[in-house]
Design an enzyme around this catalytic site. Structure first.
Site, PDB file in Angstrom:
ATOM      1  CG  ASN A   8      10.993  22.333 -24.934  1.00  0.00           C
ATOM      2  OD1 ASN A   8      11.133  22.886 -26.031  1.00  0.00           O
ATOM      3  ND2 ASN A   8      10.510  22.946 -23.863  1.00  0.00           N
ATOM      4  CD1 TRP A   9      16.215  19.593 -28.665  1.00  0.00           C
ATOM      5  CD2 TRP A   9      16.409  20.021 -30.856  1.00  0.00           C
ATOM      6  NE1 TRP A   9      16.873  18.538 -29.246  1.00  0.00           N
ATOM      7  CE2 TRP A   9      17.001  18.768 -30.591  1.00  0.00           C
ATOM      8  CE3 TRP A   9      16.415  20.501 -32.174  1.00  0.00           C
ATOM      9  CZ2 TRP A   9      17.593  17.997 -31.596  1.00  0.00           C
ATOM     10  CZ3 TRP A   9      16.995  19.719 -33.169  1.00  0.00           C
ATOM     11  CH2 TRP A   9      17.581  18.485 -32.879  1.00  0.00           C
ATOM     12  CE  LYS A  10      13.182  24.612 -22.247  1.00  0.00           C
ATOM     13  NZ  LYS A  10      13.399  25.040 -20.872  1.00  0.00           N
ATOM     14  CG  HIS A  95       7.455  25.341 -21.651  1.00  0.00           C
ATOM     15  ND1 HIS A  95       8.180  26.283 -20.953  1.00  0.00           N
ATOM     16  CD2 HIS A  95       8.131  24.179 -21.534  1.00  0.00           C
ATOM     17  CE1 HIS A  95       9.260  25.699 -20.453  1.00  0.00           C
ATOM     18  NE2 HIS A  95       9.260  24.424 -20.790  1.00  0.00           N
ATOM     19  CD  GLU A  97      11.421  28.061 -20.936  1.00  0.00           C
ATOM     20  OE1 GLU A  97      11.388  27.875 -22.165  1.00  0.00           O
ATOM     21  OE2 GLU A  97      12.192  27.447 -20.171  1.00  0.00           O
ATOM     22  CD  GLU A 161       8.296  21.021 -18.353  1.00  0.00           C
ATOM     23  OE1 GLU A 161       9.275  20.357 -18.708  1.00  0.00           O
ATOM     24  OE2 GLU A 161       7.987  22.101 -18.863  1.00  0.00           O
ATOM     25  N   GLY A 167      15.527  24.293 -15.931  1.00  0.00           N
ATOM     26  CA  GLY A 167      16.780  24.952 -16.299  1.00  0.00           C
ATOM     27  C   GLY A 167      17.615  25.401 -15.113  1.00  0.00           C
ATOM     28  CB  SER A 199      16.863  20.003 -13.661  1.00  0.00           C
ATOM     29  OG  SER A 199      16.904  21.418 -13.750  1.00  0.00           O
ATOM     30  N   GLY A 220      14.661  19.579 -21.460  1.00  0.00           N
ATOM     31  CA  GLY A 220      15.169  20.765 -22.140  1.00  0.00           C
ATOM     32  C   GLY A 220      16.670  20.648 -22.365  1.00  0.00           C
ATOM     33  N   GLY A 221      17.446  21.256 -21.481  1.00  0.00           N
ATOM     34  CA  GLY A 221      18.905  21.340 -21.634  1.00  0.00           C
ATOM     35  C   GLY A 221      19.584  20.028 -21.996  1.00  0.00           C
TER      36      GLY A 221
HETATM   37  P1  PGA Z   1      15.169  21.636 -18.492  1.00  0.00           P
HETATM   38  O1  PGA Z   1      13.840  22.146 -19.245  1.00  0.00           O
HETATM   39  O2  PGA Z   1      15.248  20.149 -18.736  1.00  0.00           O
HETATM   40  O3  PGA Z   1      16.289  22.379 -19.150  1.00  0.00           O
HETATM   41  O4  PGA Z   1      14.996  21.951 -17.052  1.00  0.00           O
HETATM   42  C1  PGA Z   1      12.664  21.387 -19.214  1.00  0.00           C
HETATM   43  C2  PGA Z   1      11.567  22.114 -19.942  1.00  0.00           C
HETATM   44  O5  PGA Z   1      11.517  23.352 -19.876  1.00  0.00           O
HETATM   45  O6  PGA Z   1      10.714  21.486 -20.600  1.00  0.00           O
END
Ligand code: PGA
Length: 237
Positions: A8-10, A95, A97, A161, A167, A199, A220-221
Site C-alpha cells: 500500500n503505497w498510500k 483502510h 486512514e 490492521e 506506521g 508495521s 505500508g512504509g
Molecule cells: P505500515 O502501514 O506498514 O506503514 O504500518 C500498513 C497499512 O496502513 O496498510
C-alpha cells in the site's frame, strides 16, 4: 491458499516510481516467486502506466479506494470499473486512514459490493484502536466491522490492521495476531485470505507470515523500497 503480499503505497511516489516494478523483478524474478502473489497498490494515477510496465512481470496492481457508484456526477471520484479498466485487479476499501476521515462500514460495504460486481477483488480493512484493545473490545470491534462491511459471497480479502500498529513501528504480538485471525476465520470461512497489516517489515515478516490463519500481509512504509518489499515477499515462501 497462495499468500498475498500487498503493498500500500498510500500517497507516495511520482511517475518515476513506475520503474519500481522492474526493480522488483530484478531482485525477485517472476520465476522465483511462483508460490506467492505480489500486489502493488499505488496512487490511482500510476495504475495505467504501471500496468503497461507490468506486461513482462506477474506483479498485480490494485487501487487504494473506489467509489460505490458505477458512474455519475461525483467530482474527484473514481469508479471500480475505471480502476479495473486501468489495470487494477484489487482495491483496498475501508483502510483505517479513510475510516478516520469519516468512512463508515456501510460505505465500505457499498464499495466492496461495487468491486465484487465487476470481479475487482476488494481488500476490506478492519482493526481496533488502542483504546478498544485496552478495554478488551478488540474482537467485538472487528466482528462488528466485518458484519457491517462484508459483501455477500467470498470473493474478497480481509486485512486485519490494528490501528495502533499502523506506521508506528509497533506490531501486534504473534499471539494477538493468531487469536484475532482465528476469530476472523470463524466469521469469513475457509476460502477468504486474511492479511495482517501494521508495521510489517523484513525483520518481523517471517514470524507474522507463518502464523496460523495469516495468508499474507498489507504493507505500508516497508513497501516503498523494493529491496524491503522483496525481502518480505521472500519471507512468505
Ligand atoms: P505500515 O502501514 O506498514 O506503514 O504500518 C500498513 C497499512 O496502513 O496498510
Amino acid at each position: 491458499m497462495r499468500p498475498l503480499i500487498a503493498a500500500n503505497w498510500k500517497m507516495h511516489g511520482d511517475m518515476s516510481w513506475v520503474e519500481k516494478l522492474r526493480d522488483f523483478d530484478r531482485i525477485l524474478p517472476p520465476s522465483k516467486r511462483t508460490e506467492i502473489e505480489v500486489l502493488i497498490c499505488p496512487p490511482a494515477v500510476f495504475i495505467a502506466p504501471m500496468f503497461k510496465t507490468a506486461g513482462g512481470t506477474s506483479i498485480k496492481l490494485g487501487a487504494q479506494n473506489c467509489h460505490a457508484e458505477e458512474t455519475g456526477a461525483h467530482t474527484g471520484e473514481i469508479s471500480a470499473h475505471m480502476l479495473k479498466d486501468a489495470g487494477a485487479r484489487y482495491v483496498i476499501v475501508g483502510h483505517s486512514e479513510r475510516r478516520a476521515g469519516g468512512e463508515t462500514s456501510a460505505g465500505v460495504k457499498a464499495k466492496a459490493k461495487a468491486a465484487t460486481a465487476i470481479k475487482l477483488k476488494p481488500i476490506i480493512c478492519v482493526g481496533e484502536s488502542l483504546a478498544q484493545r485496552e478495554a478488551g473490545k478488540a474482537n467485538a470491534t472487528v466482528k462488528r466491522q466485518l458484519s457491517r462491511s462484508l459483501p455477500e459471497g467470498d470473493k474478497y480479502v480481509v486485512a486485519y490492521e490494528p490501528i495502533w500498529a499502523i506506521g508506528t513501528g509497533k506490531t501486534a504480538t504473534p499471539d494477538d495476531i493468531e487469536s484475532m485471525h482465528a476469530h476472523i476465520r470463524e466469521i469469513v470461512g475457509d476460502k477468504v485470505r486474511i492479511l495482517y497489516g501494521g508495521s510489517v517489515k523484513p525483520a518481523n515478516a517471517s514470524d507474522i507470515l507463518h502464523t496460523p490463519n495469516v495468508n499474507g500481509a498489507l504493507i505500508g512504509g516497508a513497501s516503498l523500497e523494493m529491496d524491503s518489499l522483496a525481502a518480505i515477499a521472500k519471507a512468505a515462501m
